[in-house]
Write a protein that holds these residues in place. Structure first.
Motif, mmCIF file in Angstrom:
data_model
loop_
_atom_site.group_PDB
_atom_site.id
_atom_site.type_symbol
_atom_site.label_atom_id
_atom_site.label_comp_id
_atom_site.label_asym_id
_atom_site.label_seq_id
_atom_site.Cartn_x
_atom_site.Cartn_y
_atom_site.Cartn_z
ATOM 1 N N ARG A 287 0.845 -1.184 0.000
ATOM 2 C CA ARG A 287 0.000 0.000 0.000
ATOM 3 C C ARG A 287 0.888 1.244 0.000
ATOM 4 O O ARG A 287 1.961 1.249 0.611
ATOM 5 C CB ARG A 287 -0.932 0.024 1.217
ATOM 6 N N ILE B 31 -1.123 -1.411 -10.801
ATOM 7 C CA ILE B 31 -2.217 -0.714 -10.129
ATOM 8 C C ILE B 31 -3.487 -0.906 -10.952
ATOM 9 O O ILE B 31 -3.438 -0.961 -12.190
ATOM 10 C CB ILE B 31 -1.905 0.788 -9.943
ATOM 11 N N LEU C 31 -6.883 0.403 -12.450
ATOM 12 C CA LEU C 31 -7.558 1.643 -12.824
ATOM 13 C C LEU C 31 -8.781 1.293 -13.659
ATOM 14 O O LEU C 31 -8.646 0.666 -14.715
ATOM 15 C CB LEU C 31 -6.620 2.559 -13.624
ATOM 16 N N HIS D 23 -3.031 11.792 -9.015
ATOM 17 C CA HIS D 23 -4.088 11.265 -8.147
ATOM 18 C C HIS D 23 -3.640 10.227 -7.119
ATOM 19 O O HIS D 23 -4.497 9.714 -6.386
ATOM 20 C CB HIS D 23 -5.195 10.637 -9.002
ATOM 21 N N ALA D 24 -2.380 9.866 -7.061
ATOM 22 C CA ALA D 24 -1.943 8.855 -6.091
ATOM 23 C C ALA D 24 -2.299 9.296 -4.668
ATOM 24 O O ALA D 24 -2.123 10.465 -4.308
ATOM 25 C CB ALA D 24 -0.442 8.617 -6.209
ATOM 26 N N LYS D 25 -2.803 8.331 -3.889
ATOM 27 C CA LYS D 25 -3.202 8.635 -2.516
ATOM 28 C C LYS D 25 -2.653 7.581 -1.564
ATOM 29 O O LYS D 25 -2.484 6.414 -1.932
ATOM 30 C CB LYS D 25 -4.733 8.675 -2.407
ATOM 31 N N GLN E 225 -3.592 3.394 -1.134
ATOM 32 C CA GLN E 225 -3.930 2.675 -2.361
ATOM 33 C C GLN E 225 -3.167 1.362 -2.444
ATOM 34 O O GLN E 225 -1.977 1.287 -2.134
ATOM 35 C CB GLN E 225 -3.607 3.524 -3.589
ATOM 36 N N VAL F 242 -1.255 -1.569 -4.318
ATOM 37 C CA VAL F 242 -0.438 -1.718 -5.521
ATOM 38 C C VAL F 242 0.129 -3.132 -5.555
ATOM 39 O O VAL F 242 0.225 -3.814 -4.528
ATOM 40 C CB VAL F 242 0.710 -0.679 -5.570
#
Length: 352
Positions: free
Chosen positions: A42, A77, A79, A118-120, A123, A125
């Motif tokens: 993450r 990732i 999407l 937009h990476a937070k 998240q 991965v």
């Protein structure tokens, strides 16, 4: 995950109990980061050093293995329901428990643009195990030269951080080329390291102000270059120029990491490509075999599209292919190739 728990979950009994789904499916109901074998993580921390880059610190699960300095990973990732995988260099020290990568915006790149914008934190991965031979099994030399440009700084940062982490910093000159100071990443950290370590000489050059790499600069700013082991990484044009200058000035080992696509020839093919498993045929003149497959509506796996990560490897049942890195033509049968750096040079049958 405790070893005894993992052993039980890897057993044939666990597999039979979870069929037709998988053990990972049920682990994901607890925490999607959990997996029996797959490295996942993450995003734990985000830093945007420039307008077109983002540095991600990833907290991996216990399937992650310790990398060597300067290796790379296949980063995945999800999407909009599609899993994308791309190749990124590790920038963190080899022994760090967390994994750091820095991503720069790449034209219309789906993954790079998403991460930059937009990476937070939090998240999920997906990670591959680390790969790459940029830093082979060698002892730190007495004298070293780290030379990079653009995003090629990331694997070189890993090497520098690893030496410092293990208290093995040699006499090292670190020279980096960036377009402007606004494009430069890791500036504050590098300046602090140079201040704290007398053995580290830092040289930052901005091409819009100082020009591109040349022999006069190397001769002036890198003392005893002929005695230094070199690690070199950057865009293809920079690499071509730097390699020529270095090869004429030292006989010490030069370790190279090609950060951009290594193919030199235009991706133009010929003949017909038959995708056996999909029962699809297409003209080979669309470009690389990967591009031909995509134009035919297929979705083969890939990562870097540069011939680095090997995730696009596919078996050629038979056919004639051209290596886009050197324009050499090979007639092959039952052979695995990287389809991103090969084009059809005649009829080709691919097991896709």
């Amino acid at each position: 995950m405790k070893p005894i728990v993992k052993k039980v979950l890897q057993s044939s009994l666990a597999e039979s109990l979870t069929t037709p789904l998988s053990v990972d499916h049920y682990l994901g109901l607890i925490d999607s980061k959990l997996s029996v074998n797959e490295p996942r993580g993450r995003i734990a921390d985000i830093e945007r050093q420039t307008e077109d880059s983002v540095t991600l610190t990833i907290d991996p699960n216990d399937n992650w293995i310790t990398p060597r300095p300067g290796q790379h990973i296949l980063f995945g990732i999800d999407l909009d329901g599609v899993r994308y995988r791309r190749c990124f260099s590790i920038a963190s020290a080899a022994r760090d428990k967390r994994v750091e990568i820095t991503v720069k915006r790449n034209g219309d790149g789906v993954v790079s643009n998403f991460l930059v914008d937009h990476a937070k934190a939090g998240q999920l991965v997906y990670l591959s195990h680390p790969e790459g031979e940029f830093y082979p099994n060698v002892e730190p030399p007495a004298k070293a030269f780290l030379l990079s440009a653009g995003s090629g700084i990331t694997p070189v940062m890993s090497i520098l951080r690893s030496w410092i982490d293990k208290d093995e910093l040699p006499d090292v000159v670190f020279m980096h080329y960036a377009s402007t100071d606004e494009d430069m990443i890791y500036t504050d950290e590098l300046e602090a390291l140079a201040k704290d370590h007398d053995a580290l000489t830092l040289i930052i050059r901005y091409t819009q102000e100082h020009g591109r790499i040349d022999g006069e600069t190397l001769d002036r700013d890198v003392p005893e270059l002929g005695e230094r082991m070199t690690w070199l990484c950057g865009p293809s044009g920079f690499m071509d120029a730097a390699e020529s200058l270095l090869d004429s000035r030292t006989t010490k080992p030069i370790f190279r990491e090609q950060f951009e696509a290594s193919r030199r020839e235009a991706a133009q093919g010929e003949g017909e490509v038959h995708f056996i498993k999909s029962d699809v045929a297409a003209s080979g003149d669309e470009g690389s075999l990967l591009e031909v497959a995509e134009s035919a509506g297929l979705n083969p796996p890939y990562g870097c599209r540069m011939g680095i990560c090997h995730s696009c490897k596919c078996r050629v049942s038979e056919g004639t292919v051209r290596d886009l890195r050197n324009n050499e033509v090979h007639e092959i049968r039952d052979t695995d190739i990287q389809i991103c750096i090969h084009a059809a040079a005649g009829d080709v049958a691919l097991e896709i």
